[in-house]
Design an enzyme around this catalytic site. Structure first.
Site, PDB file in Angstrom:
ATOM      1  N   TYR A 220       1.107  -1.305  -0.086  1.00  0.00           N
ATOM      2  CA  TYR A 220       0.051   0.034  -0.011  1.00  0.00           C
ATOM      3  C   TYR A 220       0.794   1.178   0.032  1.00  0.00           C
ATOM      4  O   TYR A 220       1.632   1.691   0.839  1.00  0.00           O
ATOM      5  CB  TYR A 220      -0.934  -0.039   1.194  1.00  0.00           C
ATOM      6  CG  TYR A 220      -1.968  -1.045   1.331  1.00  0.00           C
ATOM      7  CD1 TYR A 220      -2.284  -1.784   0.182  1.00  0.00           C
ATOM      8  CD2 TYR A 220      -2.657  -1.285   2.437  1.00  0.00           C
ATOM      9  CE1 TYR A 220      -3.212  -2.773   0.440  1.00  0.00           C
ATOM     10  CE2 TYR A 220      -3.610  -2.321   2.566  1.00  0.00           C
ATOM     11  CZ  TYR A 220      -3.878  -3.019   1.556  1.00  0.00           C
ATOM     12  OH  TYR A 220      -5.052  -4.022   1.619  1.00  0.00           O
TER      13      TYR A 220
ATOM     14  N   PRO B  71     -16.550  -3.893   1.845  1.00  0.00           N
ATOM     15  CA  PRO B  71     -17.747  -4.342   2.376  1.00  0.00           C
ATOM     16  C   PRO B  71     -19.013  -3.324   1.809  1.00  0.00           C
ATOM     17  O   PRO B  71     -20.280  -3.419   2.020  1.00  0.00           O
ATOM     18  CB  PRO B  71     -17.426  -4.065   3.729  1.00  0.00           C
ATOM     19  CG  PRO B  71     -16.423  -3.183   3.952  1.00  0.00           C
ATOM     20  CD  PRO B  71     -15.723  -3.504   2.658  1.00  0.00           C
TER      21      PRO B  71
ATOM     22  N   GLY C 195     -17.332  -1.030  -3.107  1.00  0.00           N
ATOM     23  CA  GLY C 195     -16.829   0.034  -3.790  1.00  0.00           C
ATOM     24  C   GLY C 195     -17.610   1.187  -4.456  1.00  0.00           C
ATOM     25  O   GLY C 195     -18.867   1.329  -3.961  1.00  0.00           O
TER      26      GLY C 195
END
Length: 296
Positions: free
Chosen positions: A72, A221, A224
């Protein structure tokens, strides 16, 4: 639960104060740190000070497990976590993942042979400033039947655990066959798969995890921002209006109550959204609301 009528059981109607994550007990709501990086999870955050503040307020608000990855940024999110929270609270469980890397343009590349997995584990340890990680997930980048490479990947993860670099192993983006196969090799602390109101394709994996007392951690969850997003679905909007909360809180509360082995890791880069997420365990969805949402 069944795939045709995935109604939440009475046991799952109210989340417990703590849930199992491998050998650890954690709050049902954690924090997904991915969105602290720049656009497309690449480069530095738009507002570094707010990113640091989000991490600190999350922990102050009761979050005791944070999901991250060295890729990330890359490096960016782990370094933010270290800057914000080191020395880490004793109860804080850091969960990272390996199996991918970024190119210099931000593209995601497969990085999953055993030597690459070992290097990535070591990179996570370095950027987070720790000697061992509580949980490291193997991000499965290749779908299909379990094969020799998958066995070698599992062996690399087990070796890292035996050497004390990781305390427990998880799997991410895993098929049911891969999960069943992996469980013949090793204990699994958690499974991270896409799962939300509009996408329950991983429900068989969730059910197996529930039977084996393995944490199931949905990523994306809320579906998107594209056509899979659940936030604009009429059923979700109606429940949000009825309860006086946001559609995101409705969707997250439903997911948290779907099964007692679910752990949520919603992510954000803003304090406002963080506070909204921290309130989710206190959202009460009555039985009929849960059933209505389960039919979406």
């Amino acid at each position: 639960m069944s795939r045709s009528d995935p109604a939440v059981t009475d046991e799952a109607a109210v989340p417990a104060n703590t849930r199992t994550l491998g050998p650890f007990s954690v709050s049902p709501l954690g924090f997904g740190a991915m969105r602290l990086a720049g656009p497309n999870v690449f480069g530095p955050p738009k507002d570094r000070e707010e990113a640091i503040a989000v991490l600190r307020e999350a922990v102050d608000g009761g979050v005791d497990h944070i999901d991250t990855a060295e890729f990330y940024g890359p490096d960016v999110v782990n370094e933010l976590i270290r800057e914000a929270l080191y020395p880490y609270p004793e109860e804080l469980i850091l969960v990272s993942k390996v199996g991918a890397r970024r190119d210099r343009h931000g593209g995601i590349l497969i990085d999953d042979d055993p030597k690459q997995l070992r290097r990535s584990i070591e990179d996570n340890l370095r950027t987070l400033g720790v000697d061992a990680l509580p949980v490291v997930n193997l991000r499965v980048m290749r779908q299909g039947e379990p094969d020799v490479l998958f066995d070698d990947q599992l062996d690399a993860m087990v070796s890292a655990r035996e050497e004390g670099l990781v305390k427990s192993i998880g799997l991410s983006n895993v098929t049911l066959r891969q999960l069943v196969h992996a469980l013949r090799f090793t204990d699994v602390a958690c499974v991270q798969n896409a799962f939300h109101l509009g996408n329950r394709r991983s429900e068989p994996q969730l059910e197996l995890c529930a039977r084996r007392q393995i944490a199931f951690v949905p990523f994306s969850p809320l579906g998107g921002s594209g056509p899979d997003s659940v936030l604009g679905r009429p059923e979700v909007v109606r429940e949000a209006l009825r309860l006086g909360i946001t559609p995101a809180q409705v969707a997250l509360a439903w997911t948290l109550r779907f099964s007692p082995n679910v752990l949520l890791i919603p992510g954000t880069s803003t304090l406002g959204h963080l506070r909204e997420n921290l309130a989710v365990p206190r959202v009460h969805l009555d039985w009929e609301a849960v059933r209505r949402l389960s039919r979406v």
